[in-house]
Design a protein around this motif. Sequence first.
Motif, PDB file in Angstrom:
ATOM      1  N   GLU A 206     -21.209 -34.851  16.939  1.00 40.34           N
ATOM      2  CA  GLU A 206     -19.846 -34.699  16.446  1.00 40.34           C
ATOM      3  C   GLU A 206     -18.828 -34.973  17.536  1.00 40.34           C
ATOM      4  OE1 GLU A 206     -17.138 -30.986  15.109  1.00 40.34           O
ATOM      5  OE2 GLU A 206     -18.980 -31.244  13.970  1.00 40.34           O
ATOM      6  N   SER A 207     -19.116 -34.500  18.777  1.00 43.51           N
ATOM      7  CA  SER A 207     -18.193 -34.744  19.877  1.00 43.51           C
ATOM      8  C   SER A 207     -18.054 -36.234  20.145  1.00 43.51           C
ATOM      9  CB  SER A 207     -18.709 -34.045  21.136  1.00 43.51           C
ATOM     10  OG  SER A 207     -18.771 -32.653  20.932  1.00 43.51           O
ATOM     11  N   HIS A 208     -19.179 -36.960  20.030  1.00 45.58           N
ATOM     12  CA  HIS A 208     -19.117 -38.405  20.251  1.00 45.58           C
ATOM     13  C   HIS A 208     -18.286 -39.068  19.161  1.00 45.58           C
ATOM     14  CE1 HIS A 208     -20.385 -42.447  21.342  1.00 45.58           C
ATOM     15  NE2 HIS A 208     -20.724 -42.639  20.070  1.00 45.58           N
ATOM     16  N   GLN A 209     -18.495 -38.592  17.897  1.00 41.65           N
ATOM     17  CA  GLN A 209     -17.728 -39.177  16.803  1.00 41.65           C
ATOM     18  C   GLN A 209     -16.247 -38.876  16.951  1.00 41.65           C
ATOM     19  OE1 GLN A 209     -19.535 -37.484  13.377  1.00 41.65           O
ATOM     20  NE2 GLN A 209     -21.367 -38.749  13.492  1.00 41.65           N
ATOM     21  N   THR A 210     -15.943 -37.692  17.464  1.00 44.95           N
ATOM     22  CA  THR A 210     -14.539 -37.326  17.601  1.00 44.95           C
ATOM     23  C   THR A 210     -13.818 -38.285  18.536  1.00 44.95           C
ATOM     24  OG1 THR A 210     -15.080 -35.019  17.227  1.00 44.95           O
ATOM     25  CG2 THR A 210     -12.989 -35.489  18.322  1.00 44.95           C
ATOM     26  N   SER A 211     -14.460 -38.600  19.662  1.00 42.71           N
ATOM     27  CA  SER A 211     -13.798 -39.486  20.614  1.00 42.71           C
ATOM     28  C   SER A 211     -13.736 -40.911  20.102  1.00 42.71           C
ATOM     29  CB  SER A 211     -14.549 -39.440  21.941  1.00 42.71           C
ATOM     30  OG  SER A 211     -15.887 -39.876  21.766  1.00 42.71           O
ATOM     31  N   ALA A 212     -14.717 -41.266  19.224  1.00 42.25           N
ATOM     32  CA  ALA A 212     -14.749 -42.636  18.751  1.00 42.25           C
ATOM     33  C   ALA A 212     -14.011 -42.817  17.435  1.00 42.25           C
ATOM     34  CB  ALA A 212     -16.204 -43.090  18.585  1.00 42.25           C
ATOM     35  N   ALA A 213     -13.703 -41.707  16.780  1.00 43.09           N
ATOM     36  CA  ALA A 213     -13.111 -41.812  15.449  1.00 43.09           C
ATOM     37  C   ALA A 213     -11.691 -42.344  15.534  1.00 43.09           C
ATOM     38  CB  ALA A 213     -13.094 -40.433  14.784  1.00 43.09           C
ATOM     39  N   PRO A 214     -11.291 -43.137  14.534  1.00 48.20           N
ATOM     40  CA  PRO A 214      -9.912 -43.624  14.510  1.00 48.20           C
ATOM     41  C   PRO A 214      -8.947 -42.490  14.215  1.00 48.20           C
ATOM     42  CG  PRO A 214     -11.059 -44.194  12.485  1.00 48.20           C
ATOM     43  CD  PRO A 214     -12.082 -43.626  13.406  1.00 48.20           C
ATOM     44  N   ALA A 215      -7.764 -42.588  14.735  1.00 51.75           N
ATOM     45  CA  ALA A 215      -6.748 -41.562  14.484  1.00 51.75           C
ATOM     46  C   ALA A 215      -6.392 -41.540  13.008  1.00 51.75           C
ATOM     47  CB  ALA A 215      -5.504 -41.867  15.305  1.00 51.75           C
ATOM     48  N   PRO A 216      -6.335 -40.371  12.379  1.00 51.41           N
ATOM     49  CA  PRO A 216      -6.016 -40.314  10.962  1.00 51.41           C
ATOM     50  C   PRO A 216      -4.558 -40.660  10.712  1.00 51.41           C
ATOM     51  CG  PRO A 216      -6.062 -38.115  11.894  1.00 51.41           C
ATOM     52  CD  PRO A 216      -6.501 -39.055  12.980  1.00 51.41           C
ATOM     53  N   GLY A 217      -4.265 -41.045   9.489  1.00 53.64           N
ATOM     54  CA  GLY A 217      -2.882 -41.276   9.117  1.00 53.64           C
ATOM     55  C   GLY A 217      -2.116 -39.977   9.214  1.00 53.64           C
ATOM     56  N   ARG A 218      -1.279 -39.843  10.232  1.00 49.87           N
ATOM     57  CA  ARG A 218      -0.613 -38.566  10.475  1.00 49.87           C
ATOM     58  C   ARG A 218       0.265 -38.161   9.296  1.00 49.87           C
ATOM     59  NH1 ARG A 218      -0.028 -35.489  14.795  1.00 49.87           N
ATOM     60  NH2 ARG A 218      -1.093 -37.051  16.070  1.00 49.87           N
ATOM     61  N   LYS A 219       0.953 -39.120   8.703  1.00 48.68           N
ATOM     62  CA  LYS A 219       1.820 -38.785   7.578  1.00 48.68           C
ATOM     63  C   LYS A 219       1.021 -38.214   6.420  1.00 48.68           C
ATOM     64  CE  LYS A 219       5.031 -40.800   4.230  1.00 48.68           C
ATOM     65  NZ  LYS A 219       5.693 -42.038   3.756  1.00 48.68           N
ATOM     66  N   SER A 220      -0.107 -38.850   6.090  1.00 51.24           N
ATOM     67  CA  SER A 220      -0.927 -38.361   4.984  1.00 51.24           C
ATOM     68  C   SER A 220      -1.495 -36.979   5.282  1.00 51.24           C
ATOM     69  CB  SER A 220      -2.072 -39.340   4.695  1.00 51.24           C
ATOM     70  OG  SER A 220      -1.583 -40.531   4.133  1.00 51.24           O
ATOM     71  N   LEU A 221      -1.913 -36.762   6.523  1.00 49.41           N
ATOM     72  CA  LEU A 221      -2.453 -35.464   6.902  1.00 49.41           C
ATOM     73  C   LEU A 221      -1.391 -34.380   6.783  1.00 49.41           C
ATOM     74  CD1 LEU A 221      -4.735 -33.729   8.037  1.00 49.41           C
ATOM     75  CD2 LEU A 221      -3.994 -34.395  10.339  1.00 49.41           C
ATOM     76  N   VAL A 222      -0.192 -34.665   7.274  1.00 47.69           N
ATOM     77  CA  VAL A 222       0.888 -33.676   7.196  1.00 47.69           C
ATOM     78  C   VAL A 222       1.236 -33.379   5.745  1.00 47.69           C
ATOM     79  CG1 VAL A 222       3.334 -33.280   7.688  1.00 47.69           C
ATOM     80  CG2 VAL A 222       1.844 -34.214   9.462  1.00 47.69           C
ATOM     81  N   LEU A 223       1.321 -34.411   4.922  1.00 46.69           N
ATOM     82  CA  LEU A 223       1.624 -34.209   3.502  1.00 46.69           C
ATOM     83  C   LEU A 223       0.555 -33.353   2.826  1.00 46.69           C
ATOM     84  CD1 LEU A 223       2.919 -37.742   2.431  1.00 46.69           C
ATOM     85  CD2 LEU A 223       4.254 -35.631   2.560  1.00 46.69           C
ATOM     86  N   CYS A 224      -0.707 -33.606   3.191  1.00 44.29           N
ATOM     87  CA  CYS A 224      -1.804 -32.835   2.607  1.00 44.29           C
ATOM     88  C   CYS A 224      -1.717 -31.362   3.010  1.00 44.29           C
ATOM     89  CB  CYS A 224      -3.142 -33.424   3.055  1.00 44.29           C
ATOM     90  SG  CYS A 224      -4.206 -33.909   1.694  1.00 44.29           S
ATOM     91  N   LEU A 225      -1.469 -31.114   4.277  1.00 43.49           N
ATOM     92  CA  LEU A 225      -1.385 -29.737   4.750  1.00 43.49           C
ATOM     93  C   LEU A 225      -0.206 -29.002   4.119  1.00 43.49           C
ATOM     94  CD1 LEU A 225      -2.158 -30.285   8.550  1.00 43.49           C
ATOM     95  CD2 LEU A 225      -3.691 -29.374   6.802  1.00 43.49           C
ATOM     96  N   VAL A 226       0.912 -29.693   3.988  1.00 44.82           N
ATOM     97  CA  VAL A 226       2.082 -29.087   3.331  1.00 44.82           C
ATOM     98  C   VAL A 226       1.765 -28.767   1.878  1.00 44.82           C
ATOM     99  CG1 VAL A 226       4.424 -29.552   2.522  1.00 44.82           C
ATOM    100  CG2 VAL A 226       3.786 -30.120   4.872  1.00 44.82           C
ATOM    101  N   ALA A 227       1.127 -29.708   1.177  1.00 42.43           N
ATOM    102  CA  ALA A 227       0.822 -29.509  -0.243  1.00 42.43           C
ATOM    103  C   ALA A 227      -0.138 -28.348  -0.448  1.00 42.43           C
ATOM    104  CB  ALA A 227       0.243 -30.797  -0.825  1.00 42.43           C
ATOM    105  N   PHE A 228      -1.183 -28.274   0.362  1.00 46.67           N
ATOM    106  CA  PHE A 228      -2.126 -27.161   0.225  1.00 46.67           C
ATOM    107  C   PHE A 228      -1.454 -25.826   0.543  1.00 46.67           C
ATOM    108  CE2 PHE A 228      -5.700 -30.321   0.864  1.00 46.67           C
ATOM    109  CZ  PHE A 228      -6.181 -30.185  -0.429  1.00 46.67           C
ATOM    110  N   SER A 229      -0.600 -25.806   1.545  1.00 47.31           N
ATOM    111  CA  SER A 229       0.122 -24.564   1.867  1.00 47.31           C
ATOM    112  C   SER A 229       0.985 -24.125   0.694  1.00 47.31           C
ATOM    113  CB  SER A 229       0.986 -24.759   3.120  1.00 47.31           C
ATOM    114  OG  SER A 229       0.206 -25.054   4.254  1.00 47.31           O
ATOM    115  N   LEU A 230       1.652 -25.077   0.047  1.00 49.00           N
ATOM    116  CA  LEU A 230       2.493 -24.748  -1.105  1.00 49.00           C
ATOM    117  C   LEU A 230       1.662 -24.230  -2.276  1.00 49.00           C
ATOM    118  CD1 LEU A 230       5.033 -27.739  -1.059  1.00 49.00           C
ATOM    119  CD2 LEU A 230       5.416 -25.383  -0.296  1.00 49.00           C
ATOM    120  N   MET A 231       0.485 -24.818  -2.475  1.00 48.78           N
ATOM    121  CA  MET A 231      -0.353 -24.381  -3.592  1.00 48.78           C
ATOM    122  C   MET A 231      -0.937 -22.990  -3.343  1.00 48.78           C
ATOM    123  SD  MET A 231      -2.135 -28.014  -4.618  1.00 48.78           S
ATOM    124  CE  MET A 231      -2.708 -27.619  -6.270  1.00 48.78           C
ATOM    125  N   TRP A 232      -1.312 -22.704  -2.096  1.00 47.91           N
ATOM    126  CA  TRP A 232      -1.761 -21.345  -1.801  1.00 47.91           C
ATOM    127  C   TRP A 232      -0.600 -20.359  -1.865  1.00 47.91           C
ATOM    128  CZ3 TRP A 232      -6.443 -20.421  -2.634  1.00 47.91           C
ATOM    129  CH2 TRP A 232      -7.466 -21.286  -2.245  1.00 47.91           C
TER     130      TRP A 232
END
Length: 411
Positions: A206-232
């Motif tokens: 997993e550590s190797h994958q973390t360093s090699a993994a592409p950076a996630p779409g920050r906007k999509s991640l933020v939108l997802c976290l906001v949406a889940f927070s609102l639903m909870w």
Amino acid sequence: MRDLLRPVPLGIYFLSFATGVVGALVLPTFSVFLAKELGVRPLLVGLPFTGLALASIGYNQWVGHWSDKLSDRRPLVAGFCGVGVLSCAIFALTREYWLVVFSAVALFSLGMVAYSQMLAYSLDYAERQLPLARIPLFNAIVRAQIAIAWVAGPPAGFLLASYFGFSTMYWVAAGLFVVVGLTSLKLLPKLPESDVSRPPPEQKAESHQTSAAPAPGRKSLVLCLVAFSLMWCVNNAYLIALPLHLDNNLGISPEWVGWIMGTAALLEVPVMLLAGVLGARINLMAMVRLAGVAGFILYAGVLFSSHLWQLFALQIFNAIFIGVLAGLGVSVIQALMPGRSGGASALYTNTTHVGNLLSSVQVALVADWFGYGAVFWVSLVIVALAMLAFLGVRFAPSERPSAPPAPGSAG
């Protein structure tokens, strides 16, 4: 084959269920206790829930980090249960508002860390004692105990409070804390020491994958976290406001809320299992958006319901809302953070804490100004905002969401 047939200590299942019951007894009835027994205004009803949310975030982060350095979690579980006994005793004996708030924020929230430590113990047990083939099923059964606890806990809490008084209910909760604390030292086996100096192969990978993994779409991640927070947020606001909405606006006894919540919890179990099966065949974002639609129908239905049977019928939408959200939500975050499952799980868990914090503010302000029924009007708006946020989530081709390894593993 012998490893696959090795029995799991039933104490793990029992104690996970018992600690879940304590929360299911106390939390759904707490708003009624504050409003009816202590006679405080809605703003002061919401204040302790704000403190509970903040304290839970702090305690879980600090204790979780510190406890990983210990060789034996069992005394920790027993110690936190002792704190829980003290908090419930204060609830039972005093009707001073600020002492109750202190007990809830400083003591009860710390006592409930016993449940988090029970889950941590179960993960340690699975890692050290079970073959890989059995771990997903074991984790699913342990985490299902919280849903089962919420089938029994809320009805029992409201019945005890209605027929025997809040003091009796809190003494029962204190007694459960005593049972969990004492039996945790007897029913849970001491685990062998693990080799913490060398990470397991999967952690290295997993550590190797973390360093090699592409950076996630920050906007999509933020939108997802906001949406889940609102639903909870709206889910917790529902738990706080529903008993008082039924009592104040519909003339329905709050004890029925326990049966309503128990019905929802009972329906959530098959929904979570079905969501796990369908998650391998249907786009997960589509299912999460469907959960948002179910939540919108639920809160609209509560606003326009005038009979008890209608509220029971609405629980199928509540089960879809929570069952899909809890069962599949973490997989969506993981898809946006490939190779970083630990970070994704932590972020998703924090959305529940942020949601609890937002909901306490929502209930305190809205109910104080406009009444408890207005909380559900605001919830409709919040769900709509969450749905809009989900519409903005985009996955890269390499970030296709996939189903979780086992239903209920979202925590």
